[in-house]
Write an enzyme that holds these catalytic residues in place. Structure first.
Site, PDB file in Angstrom:
ATOM      1  N   ARG A 125       0.845  -1.193   0.000  1.00 41.58           N
ATOM      2  CA  ARG A 125       0.000   0.000   0.000  1.00 41.58           C
ATOM      3  C   ARG A 125       0.879   1.241   0.000  1.00 41.58           C
ATOM      4  NH1 ARG A 125      -2.773   1.118   4.559  1.00 41.58           N
ATOM      5  NH2 ARG A 125      -4.189   2.497   3.455  1.00 41.58           N
ATOM      6  N   LYS A 190       4.121  -7.092  11.950  1.00 46.58           N
ATOM      7  CA  LYS A 190       3.321  -7.401  10.762  1.00 46.58           C
ATOM      8  C   LYS A 190       3.550  -8.835  10.273  1.00 46.58           C
ATOM      9  CE  LYS A 190       2.121  -5.344   6.335  1.00 46.58           C
ATOM     10  NZ  LYS A 190       1.857  -4.040   5.726  1.00 46.58           N
ATOM     11  N   ARG A 326      -0.635   4.624  12.899  1.00 46.46           N
ATOM     12  CA  ARG A 326       0.507   4.194  13.729  1.00 46.46           C
ATOM     13  C   ARG A 326       0.077   4.173  15.184  1.00 46.46           C
ATOM     14  NH1 ARG A 326       2.204   3.583   9.584  1.00 46.46           N
ATOM     15  NH2 ARG A 326       3.907   4.443   8.384  1.00 46.46           N
TER      16      ARG A 326
END
Ligand code: BTN
Length: 328
Positions: A125, A190, A326
């Site tokens: 992205r 992640k 974030r």
């Protein structure tokens, strides 16, 4: 692309030494041709050890995708799932999303899935790159055609996150959380990312190319070169899952969720998403496309998938797009 590179890599997938002589004999070529093919692998970023007197080997054993195994895992428990999918497995593509976007524009059918052993231009992205070495993750995309237009697809990326979390649960990978709009996290690192690209009109019909990258067993050097904390399934489960099985299971859950989404939109999946929300009631910072920041408390998502941020006494909505979240 060197036509011998991937056939040789398939032989080296056992992680054992194979002499140049034996490889040359197997393929009916000279040792120099084998050497050239493996140089081409190195140029693609695939590390191949070469030891005089022993031959060539990969740093460790790896699994290539097996078409039949993917389809078997895809069909498990639901014989209606498999016929909707046409699976392509490629040794190498620039990006499975770019590949399907090209095919979609040429009229490729609903349910076409492209998986690549290696992407040379994997995309994330917001213009980022997606990095995954040969065999160390899954990189695939699914083309899904909708009767509605792009305007009816809000929340689609969040729905895909729910599908991934369901699949991981089934695969024995507990504790996955979702970061808005659609990252899969484990302990704030992640584990997977989703890139959705659309074709068609706002009023319909439309086509979505749903691209998924899942980290299975990333080499340490690769982990360290990615500019954010990342994890992989091997670190969570202390074991390596079968890549083909994982791909089949992911696709099966993806299809089930896409059908739910077609029927009732994201609203039907919202509660499940909220239960998986990694930042619920936590301070977060939204990075806006113009570089500015908005801080608040993440307060779940609306039925259309917009993130709700409590700021002072008010509540602000953020729609997916070029906004990035974030932990604050
Ligand atoms: C992100 O987290 O920024 C999204 C990452 C999406 C990566 C996948 S890998 C398969 C597909 N092909 C691509 O080029 N990107 C997606």
């Amino acid at each position: 692309m060197n036509a011998l590179t991937f056939p040789i890599l398939r032989l080296l997938a056992d992680g054992q030494f194979h002499s140049g002589e034996a490889l040359a004999r197997d393929f009916g070529v000279t040792r120099a041709t084998v050497w050239n093919a493996l140089q081409a692998a190195e140029a693609l970023g695939v590390q191949v050890f070469s030891v005089r007197g022993k031959g060539y080997r990969l740093p460790e054993s790896m699994q290539f995708l097996a078409h039949d195994k993917v389809l078997a895992a895809l069909a498990a428990g639901d014989s209606k799932t498999a016929p909707e999918i046409t699976l392509q497995t490629h040794d190498q593509l620039d990006s499975t999303n770019s590949h399907l976007m090209r095919l979609a524009a040429e009229g490729a059918p609903h349910g076409l899935c492209a998986a690549a052993e290696l992407q040379t231009g994997g995309r994330g992205r917001r213009g980022r790159t997606w990095m995954a070495g040969l065999g160390s993750g899954l990189t695939f995309s699914l083309l899904w055609r909708f009767d509605c237009g792009a305007s009816g697809l809000s929340g689609l990326s969040l729905a895909v996150g729910v599908a991934l979390a369901r699949a991981l649960q089934e695969l024995g990978v507990p504790g996955a959380g979702l970061k808005w709009p659609n990252d899969v996290l484990h302990r704030q690192k992640k584990l997977a990312g989703v890139l959705i690209e659309l074709q068609g009109d706002m009023d319909g019909p439309s086509a979505a190319v749903i691209g998924i990258g899942l980290n299975l067993h990333l080499p340490e050097a690769l982990k360290n070169s990615i500019g954010q904390p990342v994890t992989d399934i091997a670190s969570i489960t202390n074991g390596v899952l079968d890549r083909s099985h994982v791909l089949g299971a992911l696709l099966r859950h993806l299809i089930a969720v896409l059908r739910e989404f077609e029927r009732a939109g994201f609203a039907a999946l919202r509660e499940e998403w909220m239960a998986l929300h990694a930042h619920q009631e936590q301070p977060v910072c939204m990075l806006m496309p113009d570089g500015s920041e908005v801080r608040g408390i993440a307060s779940g998502v609306a039925p259309d998938g917009a993130l709700l941020l409590a700021i002072g006494d008010g509540m602000q909505r953020f729609s997916t797009g070029e906004v990035s979240l974030r932990a604050a």
